[in-house]
Every structure is written in C-alpha cells, then in structure tokens.
Design an enzyme around this catalytic site. Structure first.
Site, PDB file in Angstrom:
ATOM      1  N   TYR A   1       0.924  -1.378   0.106  1.00 49.51           N
ATOM      2  CA  TYR A   1      -0.107  -0.027   0.163  1.00 49.51           C
ATOM      3  C   TYR A   1       0.885   1.257   0.105  1.00 49.51           C
ATOM      4  CZ  TYR A   1      -3.765   3.335   1.347  1.00 49.51           C
ATOM      5  OH  TYR A   1      -4.613   4.361   1.318  1.00 49.51           O
TER       6      TYR A   1
ATOM      7  N   GLN B   1       0.534   5.509  20.825  1.00 48.69           N
ATOM      8  CA  GLN B   1       0.648   5.947  19.522  1.00 48.69           C
ATOM      9  C   GLN B   1      -0.495   7.020  18.965  1.00 48.69           C
ATOM     10  OE1 GLN B   1       0.041   2.756  20.605  1.00 48.69           O
ATOM     11  NE2 GLN B   1      -0.675   1.654  19.062  1.00 48.69           N
TER      12      GLN B   1
ATOM     13  N   SER C   1     -13.318   2.009  13.661  1.00 51.24           N
ATOM     14  CA  SER C   1     -14.313   1.044  13.398  1.00 51.24           C
ATOM     15  C   SER C   1     -14.107  -0.068  14.344  1.00 51.24           C
ATOM     16  CB  SER C   1     -14.356   0.375  11.905  1.00 51.24           C
ATOM     17  OG  SER C   1     -13.206   0.198  11.400  1.00 51.24           O
TER      18      SER C   1
ATOM     19  N   GLU D   1       4.058   1.829  -0.730  1.00 46.32           N
ATOM     20  CA  GLU D   1       5.144   2.012  -1.888  1.00 46.32           C
ATOM     21  C   GLU D   1       4.240   2.091  -3.126  1.00 46.32           C
ATOM     22  OE1 GLU D   1       7.698   3.119  -1.526  1.00 46.32           O
ATOM     23  OE2 GLU D   1       9.294   1.898  -0.643  1.00 46.32           O
TER      24      GLU D   1
ATOM     25  N   GLY E   1      -0.480   1.994  23.632  1.00 47.57           N
ATOM     26  CA  GLY E   1      -1.701   2.899  23.405  1.00 47.57           C
ATOM     27  C   GLY E   1      -1.339   4.288  23.397  1.00 47.57           C
TER      28      GLY E   1
ATOM     29  N   ARG F   1      -2.918   9.242  16.346  1.00 41.54           N
ATOM     30  CA  ARG F   1      -3.468   9.343  14.957  1.00 41.54           C
ATOM     31  C   ARG F   1      -4.394  10.843  14.960  1.00 41.54           C
ATOM     32  NH1 ARG F   1      -0.353   5.890  14.413  1.00 41.54           N
ATOM     33  NH2 ARG F   1      -0.530   3.930  13.555  1.00 41.54           N
TER      34      ARG F   1
ATOM     35  N   ARG G   1      -9.493  -0.955  10.778  1.00 37.18           N
ATOM     36  CA  ARG G   1      -9.220   0.378  11.278  1.00 37.18           C
ATOM     37  C   ARG G   1      -9.583   0.785  12.766  1.00 37.18           C
ATOM     38  NH1 ARG G   1     -10.378   4.294   5.925  1.00 37.18           N
ATOM     39  NH2 ARG G   1     -10.450   2.505   4.417  1.00 37.18           N
TER      40      ARG G   1
END
Length: 313
Positions: free
Chosen positions: A144, A208, A188, A146, A206, A210, A185
């Site tokens: 995905y 990290q 969801s 690259e 936990g 986004r 994801r």
C-alpha cells in the site's frame, strides 16, 4: 453539469463523494470492483437519473467519456490491502497508469487520492508535504505505502511529460458512516467491539497517536482541491490536525457507547507508525479549508451508523 468518473465510488469515501457530486448537479459514473466497496453504500442513488454504476477493475483499461476523474480505487485498510498485496500494488500502479492514460486521451483533470502512509513512520512531526517520508519498501504494509508513492510518481511524470492537469491529495485517517465494520481500522474496531460488548483491543502501549478527520470534512476538501487553479498540483495534506492517543480514543468510544468492555493490550503490528498528524497550512492557504466536525460529534454519527448496521447483520 460535468460528467465525473469516481473510481472506488462504492467504497467508504467514494460513496460520500458521489453523493456530494450528485447533489451539486453533476452526472456521475461510479466504477468499483466491489472488493471492499459495497452496493449498500450507493443503493440509495441507483435510481438517480444522473448516476451510473459500473463493475470494473481499474487494473484493466477503461474506455469512457468524462470531464473529470477522481481516482479513489484501492483497498485502504491493512486487513484488506494485506489480503492480496500483489493486487493492492497493481491497483495503485496499473490503476494509476490506466486512469492517467484515460485523462490524457480526454484532456481531463484528474485527482489522485493518495495517503498519509507515503510518510511511513515519520521522523518529522507534524508531517508537511515537502517531507519525503520514511517507508519500509519490503514490509507487510509496503504494497500500500509504496504503491501509493509510485502512483504519485506517475501522476507527476504525466504532468511534466504530457502537461496533464493533475491534483494530488494525501488523506490522513478518516472515519464516518459507511466504514467497513471489519476493515481493521482503529475507529471501526473500537466502535464495533464496544457495541458487541467485546474487549477493546489496544496495540502496543496505546500511546501511539493518530489524527481523525470526519468524512464530510474530507470530501469537502477533495472537492475544493479539484476546483483549484490550473497549475496547482499539490500534493496537499487533508486531515484533522487534532492528535489523539489510541487510549484516549478508546476511552471516548467507551464513554459514548456505554457497556462494560475492558481494554486489552496486544503487540504492536509491523511498521505501525508511532505518530501521525498532518500539517494543513497548505490546505488552509490554497483551499480555504480546515476541518469543522469535532471528534466527539463525528463519533456519535459513526456509532449510530454501526449500531444500525450491526442490527441488520
């Protein structure tokens, strides 16, 4: 009225884009091979006089007549793009070649839905468009990451070599109704697990991060990008710069859903980025855009959608 092709048009983002284009009075051709897209996402539009659905895989040439092209075709979640990694790369690369060839023949403007994954596990935070990224070319996610990087290369080479009118956006984490319930994801995952009363799976510690953009905001940015002046190609980051840890997101979802789900911790997946946050200064200056929907409000809409979906399942 313009004739507009949306590849991946029955997917999560594509179906919302088709809605906006139809509501704006355009003639929309939705192309999808239904690997991750669903007829349910566009069923409410099938009787619309200016909506056409075509089952087609973009790795094969497409011969149609349109004015503009939105190229969204590609599985975008790790579960789906790792299922058949060779096909994922082909969708990004061969799909780009086929859509660029079509745009060249038609002299049509074409927009590429690229991704924040081109930045890999970044050493620069937040990520600006001039950052080249830190991507593993041989990892599990490389098909995905690259593939999308190569698609960007093709878009800019067609622009330089053939004068093609291109637009490139880099999409950061987006969520909302019509997400696939099993796409792996984080939004969801957390919502479906909470609604089913299952444990909430946290990878790593936990911490990290986004940044989550609601789908309506994202589609608005794509439409504005497509309408920018000739010669402005991007790439442009599109996403919400609000940064949340996975723990904070899980706690928000649990508070909104209720129930007695517990948090459980699992090892971090391979090449999972530790930080992800867009710098959207360029989107603000060139598109006059920034996200408006707060995470809590967007989560409420998404939870309501999944609640209905799971009841129908």
């Amino acid at each position: 009225m313009q004739r507009i092709l949306v590849t991946g048009g029955a997917g999560f983002l594509g179906s919302h884009l088709c809605d906006r284009l139809l509501d704006a009075g355009h003639d929309v051709l939705c192309v999808d091979n239904f690997f991750t897209g669903s007829k349910r996402n566009i069923a409410h539009r099938l009787e619309h006089p200016y909506f056409e659905l075509m089952r087609h895989d973009v790795t094969f040439p497409l011969h149609v007549e349109v004015d503009r092209i939105f190229n969204l075709a590609c599985p975008a979640s790790p579960v789906h793009y790792q299922h058949d990694p060779v096909q994922t790369t082909k969708t990004s690369v061969h799909g780009a070649i086929n859509m660029l060839g079509l745009a060249k023949r038609l002299k049509a403007r074409i927009l590429q839905a690229s991704t924040s994954e081109v930045y890999g596990d970044p050493e620069v935070h937040p990520q600006t468009e001039d950052y080249w990224g830190r991507v593993n070319p041989i990892g599990l996610r490389s098909c995905y990451d690259e593939g999308k990087r190569c698609a960007e290369t093709l878009f800019f080479d067609y622009h330089r070599q053939h004068g093609l009118d291109i637009k490139v956006v880099r999409i950061f984490n987006t969520y909302g109704p019509r997400m696939h319930p099993n796409d792996g994801r984080v939004v969801s995952n957390f919502i479906v697990q909470a609604l089913r009363g299952e444990d909430i799976t946290i990878y790593g510690d936990g911490q990290q991060t986004r940044s989550f953009c609601y789908v309506d905001d994202l589609v608005e940015a794509m439409l504005r990008m497509m309408d920018t002046r000739a010669g402005f190609t991007g790439p442009v980051n599109i996403g919400n710069p609000g940064e949340f840890t996975m723990l904070a997101l899980a706690e928000k979802v649990l508070a909104l859903v209720g129930g007695r789900s517990k948090l459980v911790f699992r090892p971090l997946p391979s090449d999972d980025p530790k930080q992800r946050q867009p710098d959207i200064a360029l989107a603000k200056s060139e598109l006059g855009w920034e996200p408006k929907v707060a995470l809590e409000d967007g989560l409420r809409e998404t939870i309501a959608y999944f609640r209905r979906t799971l009841e129908l399942a």
